[in-house]
Each structure stands twice: as C-alpha cells, then as structure tokens.
Design a protein around this motif. Structure first.
Motif, PDB file in Angstrom:
ATOM      1  N   LEU A  41      -0.205  -0.286   7.024  1.00  0.00           N
ATOM      2  CA  LEU A  41      -1.003   0.939   6.890  1.00  0.00           C
ATOM      3  C   LEU A  41      -0.492   2.051   7.795  1.00  0.00           C
ATOM      4  O   LEU A  41      -1.205   2.578   8.652  1.00  0.00           O
ATOM      5  N   PRO A  93      -3.822  -6.216   6.684  1.00  0.00           N
ATOM      6  CA  PRO A  93      -3.182  -5.059   7.320  1.00  0.00           C
ATOM      7  C   PRO A  93      -2.184  -5.497   8.397  1.00  0.00           C
ATOM      8  O   PRO A  93      -2.354  -5.197   9.587  1.00  0.00           O
ATOM      9  N   ILE A 100      -4.202   4.214   1.820  1.00  0.00           N
ATOM     10  CA  ILE A 100      -5.231   3.342   2.381  1.00  0.00           C
ATOM     11  C   ILE A 100      -6.454   3.248   1.471  1.00  0.00           C
ATOM     12  O   ILE A 100      -6.937   2.149   1.158  1.00  0.00           O
ATOM     13  N   THR A 101      -6.968   4.385   1.014  1.00  0.00           N
ATOM     14  CA  THR A 101      -8.156   4.379   0.158  1.00  0.00           C
ATOM     15  C   THR A 101      -7.888   3.632  -1.138  1.00  0.00           C
ATOM     16  O   THR A 101      -8.725   2.834  -1.600  1.00  0.00           O
ATOM     17  N   GLU A 102      -6.731   3.858  -1.721  1.00  0.00           N
ATOM     18  CA  GLU A 102      -6.389   3.172  -2.972  1.00  0.00           C
ATOM     19  C   GLU A 102      -6.268   1.673  -2.745  1.00  0.00           C
ATOM     20  O   GLU A 102      -6.696   0.868  -3.576  1.00  0.00           O
ATOM     21  N   MET A 103      -5.698   1.274  -1.599  1.00  0.00           N
ATOM     22  CA  MET A 103      -5.558  -0.146  -1.291  1.00  0.00           C
ATOM     23  C   MET A 103      -6.922  -0.785  -1.111  1.00  0.00           C
ATOM     24  O   MET A 103      -7.158  -1.919  -1.551  1.00  0.00           O
ATOM     25  N   GLU A 104      -7.836  -0.080  -0.485  1.00  0.00           N
ATOM     26  CA  GLU A 104      -9.193  -0.605  -0.311  1.00  0.00           C
ATOM     27  C   GLU A 104      -9.855  -0.838  -1.656  1.00  0.00           C
ATOM     28  O   GLU A 104     -10.546  -1.855  -1.861  1.00  0.00           O
ATOM     29  N   ASP A 105      -9.644   0.062  -2.595  1.00  0.00           N
ATOM     30  CA  ASP A 105     -10.221  -0.100  -3.935  1.00  0.00           C
ATOM     31  C   ASP A 105      -9.580  -1.278  -4.666  1.00  0.00           C
ATOM     32  O   ASP A 105     -10.279  -2.088  -5.290  1.00  0.00           O
ATOM     33  N   ARG A 146      -5.866 -10.122  -2.482  1.00  0.00           N
ATOM     34  CA  ARG A 146      -6.332 -10.188  -1.098  1.00  0.00           C
ATOM     35  C   ARG A 146      -5.349  -9.372  -0.259  1.00  0.00           C
ATOM     36  O   ARG A 146      -4.140  -9.360  -0.519  1.00  0.00           O
ATOM     37  N   ALA A 171      -8.177  -3.863  -3.417  1.00  0.00           N
ATOM     38  CA  ALA A 171      -8.514  -5.132  -2.766  1.00  0.00           C
ATOM     39  C   ALA A 171      -9.871  -5.683  -3.210  1.00  0.00           C
ATOM     40  O   ALA A 171     -10.192  -6.848  -2.937  1.00  0.00           O
ATOM     41  N   LYS A 172     -10.647  -4.878  -3.911  1.00  0.00           N
ATOM     42  CA  LYS A 172     -11.922  -5.353  -4.437  1.00  0.00           C
ATOM     43  C   LYS A 172     -11.716  -6.253  -5.654  1.00  0.00           C
ATOM     44  O   LYS A 172     -12.633  -6.968  -6.067  1.00  0.00           O
ATOM     45  N   ALA A 224       0.821  -1.206   0.000  1.00  0.00           N
ATOM     46  CA  ALA A 224       0.000   0.000   0.000  1.00  0.00           C
ATOM     47  C   ALA A 224       0.856   1.258   0.000  1.00  0.00           C
ATOM     48  O   ALA A 224       0.323   2.367  -0.019  1.00  0.00           O
TER      49      ALA A 224
END
Length: 320
Positions: free
Chosen positions: A36, A58, A42-47, A55, A49-50, A11
């Motif tokens: 993290l 953290p 963080i926001t980019e990693m959340e996207d 997978r 990870a979709k 990330a």
C-alpha cells in the motif's frame, strides 16, 4: 479443485486490473499482497477484498517473514507484479527500487524453492531491452538486455536472477515483458493519467525534449489476458513479450487526448529532456500469439477512449 493464486502488488495499477480480470474470467481464489504505497489503489483494494474469493494482506515483499506468514496453503502460481516502477523516481533515488525489485523477487523465488507454489510468473518490462533506433526491428525474447536507467536495471537484474534459478535449480519460473500499459487505476504520476488530468484542468502539459520519443502502448486488460494465458499454458523457463503493436510518439498521444477532451494544443509545453531517456521501445509478441493464441481485444483508440472516460468520471466524483 479450485486453484489458489498469490498476487504480489495486487493493489497497484496492473495488479488491481489483474485481480478484477481473474474474478471475472475464472473461479480462482486469490491471495493479494501489497504494501500500500502511494501508487496503490487502497479504496479499490478494500472493496475487492470483500469478495469471498479474495483475501488481502498489507505486506511488503521485502519482508520475508511477512511473506512466509501467508504460506498457509500451496499456491498454484505466484504472479509477481510488485515493483517500484517510476523511472524519474529511480533517477532521483534508486535504493527503493533495488530492495523491492531485486530483494523482493528473491524472496518469492526462495518461497517457490521451498515448494509453496507450483510455478512463478515474473512480471517484467520491455525497458530491460534498452532503446531502439527508429529503423530497427522490435525487440524479441532473444534480444540483448541493455537497461539504461536504474528502474530498468533492477528489473533486468530480477529477471536474470529468476532465470538463473530456473537453470540452476530447475525452478518453474516464467517471465513476461510488457510494453507501456495504460488504462483505469493508473497512478497520476504516469504519462497518460498525467496528461488527462492536466488537460481536464486546462493546465500546462510538460513534454520532455521534442516529444518524439516512441512507445508501444498496451491496454491493461489485454495485458491481463496475456498474463492469464501464460499462467495457465506458458512454458517454464521461457520469456514472453507482450506488446500492443501501437507505436506512438509522446506528442501524438498528447495531441489525441487533447482532441478527445476538446481542449487547445496551446497547453503543450516542451521542457528539458530526462536523463538517459530511451528514444524508442517496441517489442515483438509473435511468440505469445503463436504459442498461446493471444489476441488483443482493444485497438489503441478504443483503449484510450475507455481510459479517458474512466478518468473523467473519477475526476467528476472527486470534485463533487
């Protein structure tokens, strides 16, 4: 059979770019580990990870049990980006650098030794070589390691630890050492993002010393391309330098950004130089080019324009 890749620090700046690059250029399945920190996207990693091929965990590389919990499969490669990397922070407090950069690397090596991956790529830095005089030739893979700050000392330590396990235990480890990266997703504490943001806001731009420190700049996507080549075709037990061949003084880079953003050079303000500030970095990438066929896709000017445009868009979104 599709390959499984474990990416630590995925990330972070280079890590998230590498994740994007692999998703775009391969069919690999990716397991991303990142604690993290403040420097993570963080926001980019959340996207990201979709994506069904990603997978995310953290987890912290300094916690061996956490790493062990994601060893539920045999990985083709560990790609080890996770690191504390800001030199100024290492001068103030080196302890986090010792834990993450040395102990974290040791944990990955232990897992490699236990057979959880077929090979490991240790992502390092040209700063382990120390500083060059202006008249000296760029560093090669055979250059002596002489780090001059706590950050580079911990990276040099982890490199030597990795190589010792290759020679002592025949572990399949490869080291890459890159020059200064720039591009999207880099934390604002770093040189180019800081200059872009301060210029956009018409704020004073602090420059260490006389601003004539020389760095070799590498666009992050070119770095990702090189790491993928090393991962797929590199020789174990080897070091590969990844340099941009773009030696620029700090003041040159600042001036170019100011001009791109149509601001005044009166924003520049020279301040006392940093302790132990290396004068020049430059590395020779001929081994990587000759052995693995690596070529750069972007000139410095093209990469800098893409970077500036990305931060302008980010800034516009933040204030809208």
């Amino acid at each position: 059979m599709t390959k499984e890749i474990l990416i630590t620090g995925g990330a972070g700046f280079i890590g998230i770019n590498f994740v994007h690059y692999l998703l775009k250029t391969s069919d690999y399945y990716l397991t991303v580990v990142d604690s993290l920190t403040y420097a993570s996207n963080i926001t980019e990693m959340e996207d990201v990870a979709k994506n069904e091929r990603v997978r995310f965990f953290p987890y912290d590389v300094t916690d061996y049990d956490q790493l062990l919990s994601v060893m539920d499969r045999e990985y083709d490669t560990f790609v080890h980006f996770a690191a504390e990397s800001h030199v100024d922070n290492s001068i103030i407090d080196a302890e986090p650098f010792i834990y993450t950069n040395i102990i974290g690397t040791f944990h990955l090596i232990k897992l490699l030794q236990r057979g959880y991956a077929k090979r490991m790529i240790q992502i390092s830095t040209d700063e382990v070589y120390g500083s060059l005089e202006e008249c000296e030739l760029p560093f090669t893979e055979k250059s002596q390691i002489t780090p001059n700050n706590p950050y580079s000392a911990t990276k040099a330590s982890s490199d030597l630890l990795a190589l010792s396990y290759y020679h002592t235990h025949n572990l399949p480890i490869i080291i890459t050492r890159c020059s200064n990266n720039y591009g999207p997703f880099q934390n604002s504490e770093k040189f180019i993002p800081k200059i872009i943001q301060r210029t956009l806001n018409s704020k004073e731009i602090p420059i260490y010393g006389d601003g004539k420190q020389i760095r070799d700049w590498l666009f992050v996507e070119d770095h990702c391309h090189a790491v993928k080549l090393v991962m797929e075709k590199g020789r174990e037990g080897q070091v590969y330098n990844i340099g941009g061949g773009n030696e620029k003084t700090n003041i040159e880079v600042v001036t170019q950004i100011i001009q791109m953003l149509s601001r005044s050079e009166e924003l520049i303000h020279f301040i006392e130089d940093r302790k132990g500030h290396d004068r020049r970095y430059a590395i020779n990438s001929e081994k990587l080019r000759n052995e693995l066929g690596w070529t750069q896709m972007y000139t410095f000017e093209e990469g800098l324009r893409k970077t500036v445009d990305w931060y302008v868009k980010q800034y516009s979104r933040e204030i809208s």
